[in-house]
Design an enzyme around this catalytic site. Sequence first.
Site, PDB file in Angstrom:
ATOM      1  N   ARG A 109      75.318  26.182  14.115  1.00 50.71           N
ATOM      2  CA  ARG A 109      74.824  25.511  13.327  1.00 50.71           C
ATOM      3  C   ARG A 109      73.722  24.348  14.428  1.00 50.71           C
ATOM      4  O   ARG A 109      74.473  23.384  14.767  1.00 50.71           O
ATOM      5  CB  ARG A 109      76.095  24.534  12.957  1.00 50.71           C
ATOM      6  N   HIS A 154      69.147  16.914   8.730  1.00 57.34           N
ATOM      7  CA  HIS A 154      70.586  16.223   8.985  1.00 57.34           C
ATOM      8  C   HIS A 154      69.968  15.114   9.326  1.00 57.34           C
ATOM      9  O   HIS A 154      70.499  14.489  10.706  1.00 57.34           O
ATOM     10  CB  HIS A 154      70.816  17.070  10.538  1.00 57.34           C
ATOM     11  N   GLU A 199      75.895  15.865   4.757  1.00 57.09           N
ATOM     12  CA  GLU A 199      76.666  14.748   4.358  1.00 57.09           C
ATOM     13  C   GLU A 199      75.779  13.804   3.069  1.00 57.09           C
ATOM     14  O   GLU A 199      75.197  12.928   3.783  1.00 57.09           O
ATOM     15  CB  GLU A 199      77.113  14.751   5.564  1.00 57.09           C
ATOM     16  N   ASN A 343      82.549  18.854   5.883  1.00 57.80           N
ATOM     17  CA  ASN A 343      82.752  18.213   7.125  1.00 57.80           C
ATOM     18  C   ASN A 343      83.616  16.715   7.325  1.00 57.80           C
ATOM     19  O   ASN A 343      84.143  16.457   6.788  1.00 57.80           O
ATOM     20  CB  ASN A 343      81.575  16.999   7.785  1.00 57.80           C
ATOM     21  N   TYR A 345      86.916  14.621   9.461  1.00 54.60           N
ATOM     22  CA  TYR A 345      87.301  14.096  11.133  1.00 54.60           C
ATOM     23  C   TYR A 345      88.906  13.572  10.835  1.00 54.60           C
ATOM     24  O   TYR A 345      89.292  13.636  11.678  1.00 54.60           O
ATOM     25  CB  TYR A 345      85.994  13.665  12.116  1.00 54.60           C
ATOM     26  N   GLU A 416      81.884  20.693  10.491  1.00 52.63           N
ATOM     27  CA  GLU A 416      82.118  20.396  11.555  1.00 52.63           C
ATOM     28  C   GLU A 416      83.856  19.520  11.208  1.00 52.63           C
ATOM     29  O   GLU A 416      83.950  19.663  10.327  1.00 52.63           O
ATOM     30  CB  GLU A 416      81.688  18.809  10.883  1.00 52.63           C
TER      31      GLU A 416
END
Length: 554
Positions: A109, A154, A199, A343, A345, A416
């Site tokens: 990606r 992005h 995002e 995404n 984290y 992600e």
Amino acid sequence: MWHMLLKIALLSLALEQSSRCGAASTYNNPSSNARHFPSDFMWGVGSSSYQIEGGWNADDKGESIWDYLTHNNREKIVDQSNGDISADSYHQWRRDVQMVRELHVTSYRFSLSWPRIMPGGYMNHVSTAGIKYYSNLIDELLKYNITPMVTMYHWDLPQRLQELGGWTNPEIIPLFKDYARLVLEMYGDRVKLWTTINEPWHVCEHGYGVDYMAPSYNFPGIPAYLCGHNLLKAHAEVVHMYREQFQQRQGGRIGITVDTSWPEPKNPDSAEDREASERAMQFYIGWFAHPIFSKHGNYPKVMIERIRNMSKQQGFGSRSRLPEFTPEEIHRIKGTSDFFGINSYTSNLVTPNGHNNTGKFPIPSFNHDMGVVESQADVDWPGSGSVWLKVYPKGMYNLLMWIHREYNGPEMIITENGVSDRGGLEDYARVDYINLYLSAVLDAIEDGANVKGYITWSLMDSYEWKAGYTEKFGLYHVDFSSPERTRTPKISARVFGNICKTNTIDWSFRPKLNEEQLVASARLPAEEAAENGGARLKWSLALLLSVVLAWIHC
Ligand code: BGC
């Protein structure tokens, strides 16, 4: 040496402990037996243009908002650095593809830089060199049967378009469509997996609402919603164009990637905290996902109502700060994604923001509208190289299950997920993170979530936005002081490669540095070597804490 011994002792303690605990403690439990992914699971690794390419003014590339920010406001970047050269992927792309191959992933990606392709943002000037750069990269990936997953945007908007107001100006809709049409024409014969925008929440709130990401407007409560409104329409127009003019002929798929941290109720027994968690999900994810993935479309009800009421109370009259869609627009945006890109984290503990706000957030602002206070202060979750990123794999499980329930079981691709440190090659903390988060993903799959792929972040150490080069997310180390930006696999690259090759999480696979890595390790800049030791120590202590807690829990 002593921290190595400490870590080994801790791991064996954890192994022993986990065999006594039940399945509920999977996330603290490094000894779970090897676990397998479905045979058609997509494995990938990611990067983005501004973060790795460098060549900021190579050939006829135009200036992006990140070039502008880093050149004109160096003080806003932790180490005052920029992405002018970064990992130099503009020249090192063949090595990048070699690394992707070494990882045994099926997909890479990466994103296209709009100003590299259309230097001024408009179609009157298309860069032949820019077009060729991505064309070569795509061909090289296909040569080795690696599926390119291409993100159109992005975060590196052409600076000229920012001067028109960027995403807050509705003019961005036809402009983004022109850019998208060009890249679909140029690459759509070979690219079968697209996302329009990475995002949106970050693009809008962190770009316009607060002084965080370029263009750093720091104008809370108003432009972020204009940005979101235009962004959703621009996304939908591109997807319709793809479906009408390209999809049948080219046979690919197109979607969007949204992001959030998981909002864990601070007190799970408190109805208010659970409500705050739900509201946070609607504001972070629902803002963009509800119009696209929900049955009826439009913004989430809670967002519409809260922002309308607050706008009124704040003296904005009867016009809400959150713009309204027409019924035709609602219809046009609904269903414009072939999959749900997510995404994530980390997680936060959440609780409602009291009515009096007690000076926590500016009024108006996104955070005040949402009415949720987030913190990581009262948790024992292990840390990372970034203050905002704590390790709580259960949050990933909760998030996937929430999306599964809320949007009626969409196909999800985790576009992600990853963890930072401060450098070095012995990144066992990253190995643990990947194993733990993948275990959580498997749990969600077993509980019905339709997760079809996992793309780890990121291929190599790169420019981490405002953190500059101080935070490292790469599976490959990049020596930013060497002219060729030498790349060396970290331990995590070998572990992740093994996972992708075998479709299996194998906790017992913890290789030691090999010869290539030992040589590279000896050449690490002094600060990085020291950070590496420090990080290991911190991780060991965090692990000790989690073992003690698991022991008490049992
Ligand atoms: C972004 C990446 C970034 C990563 C870690 C994500 O939100 O898409 O560009 O490097 O977070 O901060």
